[in-house]
Design a protein around this motif. Structure first.
Motif, PDB file in Angstrom:
ATOM      1  N   GLN A 257     -26.966   3.179  -8.783  1.00 32.89           N
ATOM      2  CA  GLN A 257     -27.770   3.575  -9.942  1.00 32.89           C
ATOM      3  C   GLN A 257     -27.171   3.059 -11.245  1.00 32.89           C
ATOM      4  OE1 GLN A 257     -28.402   7.795 -10.209  1.00 32.89           O
ATOM      5  NE2 GLN A 257     -29.737   7.624 -11.968  1.00 32.89           N
ATOM      6  N   TYR A 258     -25.843   3.065 -11.353  1.00 31.31           N
ATOM      7  CA  TYR A 258     -25.212   2.714 -12.617  1.00 31.31           C
ATOM      8  C   TYR A 258     -24.607   1.317 -12.652  1.00 31.31           C
ATOM      9  CZ  TYR A 258     -26.073   7.532 -13.692  1.00 31.31           C
ATOM     10  OH  TYR A 258     -26.702   8.719 -13.911  1.00 31.31           O
ATOM     11  N   ALA A 259     -24.495   0.645 -11.523  1.00 35.71           N
ATOM     12  CA  ALA A 259     -23.881  -0.686 -11.502  1.00 35.71           C
ATOM     13  C   ALA A 259     -24.832  -1.775 -11.978  1.00 35.71           C
ATOM     14  CB  ALA A 259     -23.389  -1.027 -10.099  1.00 35.71           C
ATOM     15  N   GLY A 260     -26.115  -1.483 -11.991  1.00 33.60           N
ATOM     16  CA  GLY A 260     -27.081  -2.508 -12.385  1.00 33.60           C
ATOM     17  C   GLY A 260     -27.101  -3.617 -11.358  1.00 33.60           C
ATOM     18  N   THR A 261     -26.882  -4.829 -11.801  1.00 31.55           N
ATOM     19  CA  THR A 261     -26.896  -5.968 -10.870  1.00 31.55           C
ATOM     20  C   THR A 261     -25.501  -6.319 -10.376  1.00 31.55           C
ATOM     21  OG1 THR A 261     -26.738  -7.514 -12.706  1.00 31.55           O
ATOM     22  CG2 THR A 261     -28.959  -6.963 -11.920  1.00 31.55           C
ATOM     23  N   GLY A 262     -24.506  -5.566 -10.771  1.00 37.70           N
ATOM     24  CA  GLY A 262     -23.142  -5.839 -10.344  1.00 37.70           C
ATOM     25  C   GLY A 262     -22.930  -5.479  -8.887  1.00 37.70           C
ATOM     26  N   SER A 263     -21.707  -5.658  -8.431  1.00 38.38           N
ATOM     27  CA  SER A 263     -21.406  -5.405  -7.024  1.00 38.38           C
ATOM     28  C   SER A 263     -20.981  -3.954  -6.793  1.00 38.38           C
ATOM     29  CB  SER A 263     -20.314  -6.352  -6.541  1.00 38.38           C
ATOM     30  OG  SER A 263     -19.115  -6.098  -7.243  1.00 38.38           O
ATOM     31  N   VAL A 264     -21.164  -3.510  -5.565  1.00 40.42           N
ATOM     32  CA  VAL A 264     -20.743  -2.176  -5.128  1.00 40.42           C
ATOM     33  C   VAL A 264     -20.004  -2.361  -3.806  1.00 40.42           C
ATOM     34  CG1 VAL A 264     -21.520   0.085  -4.314  1.00 40.42           C
ATOM     35  CG2 VAL A 264     -22.671  -0.992  -6.244  1.00 40.42           C
ATOM     36  N   SER A 265     -18.873  -1.694  -3.666  1.00 43.48           N
ATOM     37  CA  SER A 265     -18.143  -1.763  -2.407  1.00 43.48           C
ATOM     38  C   SER A 265     -17.777  -0.361  -1.945  1.00 43.48           C
ATOM     39  CB  SER A 265     -16.880  -2.614  -2.549  1.00 43.48           C
ATOM     40  OG  SER A 265     -15.969  -2.000  -3.449  1.00 43.48           O
ATOM     41  N   LEU A 266     -17.656  -0.229  -0.641  1.00 43.53           N
ATOM     42  CA  LEU A 266     -17.282   1.035  -0.006  1.00 43.53           C
ATOM     43  C   LEU A 266     -16.064   0.790   0.859  1.00 43.53           C
ATOM     44  CD1 LEU A 266     -17.789   3.984   1.119  1.00 43.53           C
ATOM     45  CD2 LEU A 266     -19.211   2.881   2.860  1.00 43.53           C
ATOM     46  N   ALA A 267     -15.107   1.688   0.783  1.00 45.98           N
ATOM     47  CA  ALA A 267     -13.962   1.673   1.690  1.00 45.98           C
ATOM     48  C   ALA A 267     -13.798   3.073   2.257  1.00 45.98           C
ATOM     49  CB  ALA A 267     -12.692   1.243   0.962  1.00 45.98           C
ATOM     50  N   VAL A 268     -13.643   3.142   3.558  1.00 41.69           N
ATOM     51  CA  VAL A 268     -13.374   4.412   4.241  1.00 41.69           C
ATOM     52  C   VAL A 268     -12.076   4.209   4.998  1.00 41.69           C
ATOM     53  CG1 VAL A 268     -14.207   6.120   5.898  1.00 41.69           C
ATOM     54  CG2 VAL A 268     -15.848   4.861   4.490  1.00 41.69           C
ATOM     55  N   CYS A 269     -11.133   5.097   4.753  1.00 43.58           N
ATOM     56  CA  CYS A 269      -9.817   4.950   5.363  1.00 43.58           C
ATOM     57  C   CYS A 269      -9.346   6.296   5.901  1.00 43.58           C
ATOM     58  CB  CYS A 269      -8.828   4.433   4.322  1.00 43.58           C
ATOM     59  SG  CYS A 269      -7.159   4.217   4.975  1.00 43.58           S
ATOM     60  N   LEU A 270      -8.892   6.281   7.128  1.00 43.12           N
ATOM     61  CA  LEU A 270      -8.272   7.467   7.717  1.00 43.12           C
ATOM     62  C   LEU A 270      -6.807   7.132   7.910  1.00 43.12           C
ATOM     63  CD1 LEU A 270      -8.378  10.279   8.969  1.00 43.12           C
ATOM     64  CD2 LEU A 270      -8.907   9.183  11.142  1.00 43.12           C
ATOM     65  N   ASP A 271      -5.945   7.807   7.173  1.00 41.22           N
ATOM     66  CA  ASP A 271      -4.511   7.578   7.240  1.00 41.22           C
ATOM     67  C   ASP A 271      -3.835   8.938   7.326  1.00 41.22           C
ATOM     68  OD1 ASP A 271      -2.098   6.275   7.271  1.00 41.22           O
ATOM     69  OD2 ASP A 271      -2.063   5.867   5.126  1.00 41.22           O
ATOM     70  N   GLU A 272      -3.051   9.101   8.364  1.00 44.69           N
ATOM     71  CA  GLU A 272      -2.459  10.417   8.649  1.00 44.69           C
ATOM     72  C   GLU A 272      -3.605  11.403   8.856  1.00 44.69           C
ATOM     73  OE1 GLU A 272       0.833  10.929   9.198  1.00 44.69           O
ATOM     74  OE2 GLU A 272       1.103   8.802   8.880  1.00 44.69           O
ATOM     75  N   ALA A 273      -3.696  12.414   8.030  1.00 49.07           N
ATOM     76  CA  ALA A 273      -4.745  13.422   8.206  1.00 49.07           C
ATOM     77  C   ALA A 273      -5.669  13.480   7.003  1.00 49.07           C
ATOM     78  CB  ALA A 273      -4.114  14.781   8.449  1.00 49.07           C
ATOM     79  N   ILE A 274      -5.830  12.349   6.320  1.00 43.79           N
ATOM     80  CA  ILE A 274      -6.701  12.276   5.145  1.00 43.79           C
ATOM     81  C   ILE A 274      -7.774  11.220   5.388  1.00 43.79           C
ATOM     82  CG2 ILE A 274      -6.847  11.764   2.670  1.00 43.79           C
ATOM     83  CD1 ILE A 274      -5.252  14.291   3.221  1.00 43.79           C
ATOM     84  N   LEU A 275      -9.028  11.630   5.267  1.00 43.01           N
ATOM     85  CA  LEU A 275     -10.148  10.701   5.310  1.00 43.01           C
ATOM     86  C   LEU A 275     -10.541  10.445   3.862  1.00 43.01           C
ATOM     87  CD1 LEU A 275     -12.183   9.133   7.067  1.00 43.01           C
ATOM     88  CD2 LEU A 275     -13.670  11.134   6.925  1.00 43.01           C
ATOM     89  N   ARG A 276     -10.344   9.205   3.418  1.00 42.73           N
ATOM     90  CA  ARG A 276     -10.601   8.848   2.017  1.00 42.73           C
ATOM     91  C   ARG A 276     -11.797   7.915   1.932  1.00 42.73           C
ATOM     92  NH1 ARG A 276      -7.272   8.514  -2.874  1.00 42.73           N
ATOM     93  NH2 ARG A 276      -8.078   6.875  -4.220  1.00 42.73           N
ATOM     94  N   ILE A 277     -12.677   8.213   1.007  1.00 43.32           N
ATOM     95  CA  ILE A 277     -13.879   7.424   0.762  1.00 43.32           C
ATOM     96  C   ILE A 277     -13.780   6.917  -0.673  1.00 43.32           C
ATOM     97  CG2 ILE A 277     -16.387   7.528   0.526  1.00 43.32           C
ATOM     98  CD1 ILE A 277     -16.028  10.014   2.582  1.00 43.32           C
ATOM     99  N   GLU A 278     -13.845   5.599  -0.846  1.00 47.25           N
ATOM    100  CA  GLU A 278     -13.788   4.990  -2.179  1.00 47.25           C
ATOM    101  C   GLU A 278     -15.015   4.125  -2.386  1.00 47.25           C
ATOM    102  OE1 GLU A 278     -10.342   2.553  -2.780  1.00 47.25           O
ATOM    103  OE2 GLU A 278      -8.970   4.258  -2.675  1.00 47.25           O
TER     104      GLU A 278
END
Length: 145
Positions: A56-77
């Motif tokens: 919604q806010y990036a306009g025509t720019g790029s968007v990336s997603l990273a999902v990482c599970l390290d130890e006991a943390i699921l991180r979404i960026e």
């Protein structure tokens, strides 16, 4: 626990959130860790909300997603090219949108938005060692970490 990760470059279209959800859930299931439906559903909703905001806010720019599970943390960026950090506000009762960041606050154990050299990064973490609370608390602004 072994580290697992997924990285996607997403189109800035209405279909981006759906594509991101499906690919991420497939990847998480493919990790074969038996994370449980509550964790997977929470991750799916976090991905959907963060990607939707980025598109919604990036306009025509790029968007990336990273999902990482390290130890006991699921991180979404989710990264996008807009330098404007999210500013949650209470939506009007009749508003169709404006509740996404409240969902992020309710589902994530930690979350934050920070500027990057090319825009911003919004992230949320699910701590797999914490027990789900019966209480849902939302903290504003979107600067909890």
């Amino acid at each position: 626990m072994e580290a697992h990760q997924l990285a996607l470059s997403l189109p800035t279209t209405l279909a981006a959130a759906s594509e991101a959800r499906h690919q991420a859930v497939d990847a998480i299931a493919g990790w074969g860790l038996g994370l449980g439906t509550e964790v997977v559903h929470a991750a799916e909703l976090l991905i959907s909300e963060l990607v939707t905001n980025a598109v919604q806010y990036a306009g025509t720019g790029s968007v990336s997603l990273a999902v990482c599970l390290d130890e006991a943390i699921l991180r979404i960026e989710v990264c996008d090219t807009s330098p404007v950090l999210p500013q949650p506000a209470l939506p009007d009762a009749d508003s169709e949108g404006g509740r996404g960041l409240f969902l992020v606050a309710a589902l994530a154990d930690r979350y934050h938005a920070e500027p990057t050299e090319t825009g911003k990064r919004c992230w949320a973490e699910i701590d797999l060692t914490s027990k789900p609370s019966q209480e849902v608390a939302c903290f504003l602004p979107f600067q909890r970490s």
